[in-house]
Write a protein that holds these residues in place. Structure first.
Motif, PDB file in Angstrom:
ATOM      1  N   GLU A   1      31.986  25.149  67.313  1.00  0.00           N
ATOM      2  CA  GLU A   1      30.956  25.655  66.398  1.00  0.00           C
ATOM      3  C   GLU A   1      29.763  24.713  66.308  1.00  0.00           C
ATOM      4  N   ASP A   2      29.985  23.408  66.454  1.00  0.00           N
ATOM      5  CA  ASP A   2      28.869  22.470  66.392  1.00  0.00           C
ATOM      6  C   ASP A   2      27.995  22.587  67.633  1.00  0.00           C
ATOM      7  N   TYR A   3      28.608  22.781  68.790  1.00  0.00           N
ATOM      8  CA  TYR A   3      27.823  23.010  70.011  1.00  0.00           C
ATOM      9  C   TYR A   3      26.998  24.287  69.874  1.00  0.00           C
ATOM     10  N   LEU A   4      27.614  25.342  69.369  1.00  0.00           N
ATOM     11  CA  LEU A   4      26.908  26.613  69.229  1.00  0.00           C
ATOM     12  C   LEU A   4      25.751  26.494  68.248  1.00  0.00           C
ATOM     13  N   ARG A   5      25.922  25.748  67.168  1.00  0.00           N
ATOM     14  CA  ARG A   5      24.838  25.584  66.189  1.00  0.00           C
ATOM     15  C   ARG A   5      23.642  24.880  66.830  1.00  0.00           C
ATOM     16  N   VAL A   6      23.901  23.772  67.508  1.00  0.00           N
ATOM     17  CA  VAL A   6      22.801  23.006  68.096  1.00  0.00           C
ATOM     18  C   VAL A   6      22.113  23.802  69.198  1.00  0.00           C
ATOM     19  N   TYR A   7      22.883  24.340  70.125  1.00  0.00           N
ATOM     20  CA  TYR A   7      22.281  25.050  71.255  1.00  0.00           C
ATOM     21  C   TYR A   7      21.626  26.356  70.818  1.00  0.00           C
ATOM     22  N   SER A   8      22.218  27.068  69.891  1.00  0.00           N
ATOM     23  CA  SER A   8      21.598  28.315  69.424  1.00  0.00           C
ATOM     24  C   SER A   8      20.248  28.037  68.780  1.00  0.00           C
ATOM     25  N   THR A   9      20.170  26.958  68.009  1.00  0.00           N
ATOM     26  CA  THR A   9      18.891  26.589  67.401  1.00  0.00           C
ATOM     27  C   THR A   9      17.844  26.305  68.460  1.00  0.00           C
ATOM     28  N   LEU A  10      18.223  25.544  69.484  1.00  0.00           N
ATOM     29  CA  LEU A  10      17.276  25.192  70.541  1.00  0.00           C
ATOM     30  C   LEU A  10      16.844  26.418  71.339  1.00  0.00           C
ATOM     31  N   LEU A  11      17.761  27.329  71.604  1.00  0.00           N
ATOM     32  CA  LEU A  11      17.404  28.534  72.360  1.00  0.00           C
ATOM     33  C   LEU A  11      16.496  29.447  71.542  1.00  0.00           C
ATOM     34  N   ARG A  12      16.718  29.524  70.245  1.00  0.00           N
ATOM     35  CA  ARG A  12      15.822  30.332  69.407  1.00  0.00           C
ATOM     36  C   ARG A  12      14.420  29.739  69.369  1.00  0.00           C
ATOM     37  N   GLU A  13      14.311  28.434  69.452  1.00  0.00           N
ATOM     38  CA  GLU A  13      13.013  27.763  69.379  1.00  0.00           C
ATOM     39  C   GLU A  13      12.304  27.674  70.730  1.00  0.00           C
ATOM     40  N   ALA A  14      13.000  27.914  71.821  1.00  0.00           N
ATOM     41  CA  ALA A  14      12.402  27.767  73.152  1.00  0.00           C
ATOM     42  C   ALA A  14      11.284  28.788  73.353  1.00  0.00           C
ATOM     43  N   THR A  15      10.176  28.339  73.928  1.00  0.00           N
ATOM     44  CA  THR A  15       9.037  29.233  74.171  1.00  0.00           C
ATOM     45  C   THR A  15       9.138  29.948  75.511  1.00  0.00           C
ATOM     46  N   GLU A  16       9.962  29.418  76.431  1.00  0.00           N
ATOM     47  CA  GLU A  16      10.210  30.028  77.731  1.00  0.00           C
ATOM     48  C   GLU A  16      11.709  29.906  78.023  1.00  0.00           C
ATOM     49  N   PRO A  17      12.250  30.800  78.865  1.00  0.00           N
ATOM     50  CA  PRO A  17      13.670  30.693  79.204  1.00  0.00           C
ATOM     51  C   PRO A  17      14.011  29.344  79.846  1.00  0.00           C
ATOM     52  N   VAL A  18      15.168  28.814  79.480  1.00  0.00           N
ATOM     53  CA  VAL A  18      15.587  27.497  79.940  1.00  0.00           C
ATOM     54  C   VAL A  18      16.803  27.618  80.857  1.00  0.00           C
ATOM     55  N   ILE A  19      17.097  26.524  81.537  1.00  0.00           N
ATOM     56  CA  ILE A  19      18.330  26.402  82.308  1.00  0.00           C
ATOM     57  C   ILE A  19      19.302  25.556  81.491  1.00  0.00           C
ATOM     58  N   LEU A  20      20.512  26.057  81.307  1.00  0.00           N
ATOM     59  CA  LEU A  20      21.558  25.296  80.635  1.00  0.00           C
ATOM     60  C   LEU A  20      22.357  24.518  81.669  1.00  0.00           C
ATOM     61  N   HIS A  21      22.634  23.254  81.379  1.00  0.00           N
ATOM     62  CA  HIS A  21      23.332  22.387  82.320  1.00  0.00           C
ATOM     63  C   HIS A  21      24.676  21.980  81.748  1.00  0.00           C
ATOM     64  N   TRP A  22      25.737  22.264  82.489  1.00  0.00           N
ATOM     65  CA  TRP A  22      27.091  21.843  82.148  1.00  0.00           C
ATOM     66  C   TRP A  22      27.531  20.841  83.199  1.00  0.00           C
ATOM     67  N   LEU A  23      27.622  19.587  82.798  1.00  0.00           N
ATOM     68  CA  LEU A  23      27.936  18.494  83.725  1.00  0.00           C
ATOM     69  C   LEU A  23      29.366  18.031  83.495  1.00  0.00           C
TER      70      LEU A  23
END
Length: 404
Positions: free
Chosen positions: A184-206
């Protein structure tokens, strides 16, 4: 014909005649059948300290020229990523400068109207990592306060990348891995960032083979459980995600994930072991590419993509397969030292004046490992100037006491 003495596996020396340089063709029209970014490394100033913990001082002329070389083969550049030593010598101050300078160069290339890049934008030519490495994870507080610190660090870096005009690659965060209490903490942080993004982003899973500090990312050590969280995030924000880069070195997992992604979300393979079959695809779907190995094999990678565009998939697959053993050598365990081999090949091929890396990382591989790297690059036709490569390798072996 260039020839040199190399140490044999069973002791002693043997003479190796390097194959003549391959006449790799640059594309004359944009590559279209696959989207591909080569993750580029950085080249330090030869007079810098280049020791562990020292601020990164880059040779900007050589570093940017290397990016122009990749663009000339029709490839995009993924910059400020782990290949560029994020978290392993490249500090945030140097990273910001790298992003800005690379974006300026990409804009100049777009404006130049090169036929191989016609119609491309800066975002097509350049994607840059945004993470939280300005933070020391040990200093980030626990709980809600820590999540807020991580979120603000991401926002700071997102502003730099977005402001440059480059595409954002939302990198994994060591700080988030330390303070997150569950999915849930990952989803909160990433969801916030995706809502704020002005252009589509690439998500990186390393994966942890690249960075052990990212164990349990997405809130679970179990890959299937982590994948469920990851896919759920994407399905909740499909319009904000250009694609995903997955670096787990697990081809079966990537194929399954590729099929689970929403329409329009690309899978940019980060599998430097299994990229030939993943890029080739299964007849229904294929992976695009965002690969560190492409920085080492870029002439062959470009030739393969040109063959796909021309409707010659068997030729394309053969070209990718011809580089597989070199890729496996570069990314052999400990995998996080793969950058050393990429820099070594860059030096052998004349793209940098010395075999050095920021943070002293040029010491990350052994002499036998680098000898084998040269042999496999030769077999793949990726020693672009065999005479120069032979001379530089001979000097390297002499300095290291192999040839007296």
């Amino acid at each position: 014909m260039a020839a040199l003495l190399l140490p044999a596996v069973d002791g002693g020396l043997y003479e190796r005649a390097l194959r003549p340089a391959t006449a790799w063709a640059r594309p004359s029209t944009p590559l279209t059948s696959r989207h591909a970014y080569a993750a580029a490394h950085v080249i330090p100033s030869t007079t810098a300290e280049n020791t562990s913990g020292a601020p990164a001082r880059l040779d900007w002329d050589a570093t940017l020229a290397y990016r122009h070389e990749l663009w000339s083969y029709g490839l995009g550049v993924a910059d400020a990523m782990d290949t560029a030593q994020r978290g392993m010598g490249l500090d945030w101050a140097a990273t910001q400068e790298l992003i800005r300078r690379s974006a300026q160069e990409a804009a100049a290339v777009v404006a130049s109207g090169q036929p191989a890049l016609a119609g491309k934008t800066v975002r097509d030519l350049l994607a840059c990592g945004a993470g939280t490495d300005q933070l020391d994870p040990a200093d980030v507080p626990d709980g809600e306060a820590g999540l807020a610190v991580v979120l603000e660090a991401y926002r700071e870096q997102l502003a730099v990348v977005s402001g440059s005009g480059a595409k954002v690659i939302l990198m994994a965060s060591r700080a988030l891995a330390r303070v997150a209490r569950g999915p849930e903490d990952y989803l909160r942080v990433y969801s916030t960032l995706l809502r704020e993004a002005t252009e589509p982003v690439i998500l990186h899973w390393l994966g942890t083979m690249f960075d052990p500090a990212l164990a349990g990312y997405w809130g679970a050590d179990d890959v299937a459980a982590a994948t469920e969280t990851f896919v759920g995030l994407i399905r909740s924000h499909p319009d904000a995600v250009d694609g995903v880069k997955v670096s787990l070195l697990d081809a079966a997992h990537e194929v399954a994930l590729r099929a689970a992604l929403p329409d329009g979300v690309r899978l940019y393979t980060g599998d430097d072991f299994n990229y030939p079959e993943l890029i080739d695809g299964d007849g229904e779907r294929h992976s695009d590419a965002l690969l560190g190995v492409f920085a080492a094999i870029y002439p062959a990678a470009s030739a393969a993509l040109q063959a796909y565009d021309a409707g010659r998939p068997a030729e394309a697959r053969g070209l990718l397969d011809s580089t597989r053993e070199l890729g496996r050598q570069l990314f052999s365990a400990p995998t996080f030292y793969y950058k050393t081999g990429i820099a070594f090949l860059s030096w052998l091929n004349g793209s940098q004046p010395g075999f050095q890396m920021v943070g002293g990382l040029h010491s990350g591989r052994s002499v036998p490992h680098l000898v084998r790297t040269l042999e496999l690059a030769d077999e793949a036709g990726l020693l672009l100037d065999p005479e120069l490569a032979a001379a530089r390798m001979t000097g390297f072996l002499s300095v290291n006491g192999v040839i007296l």
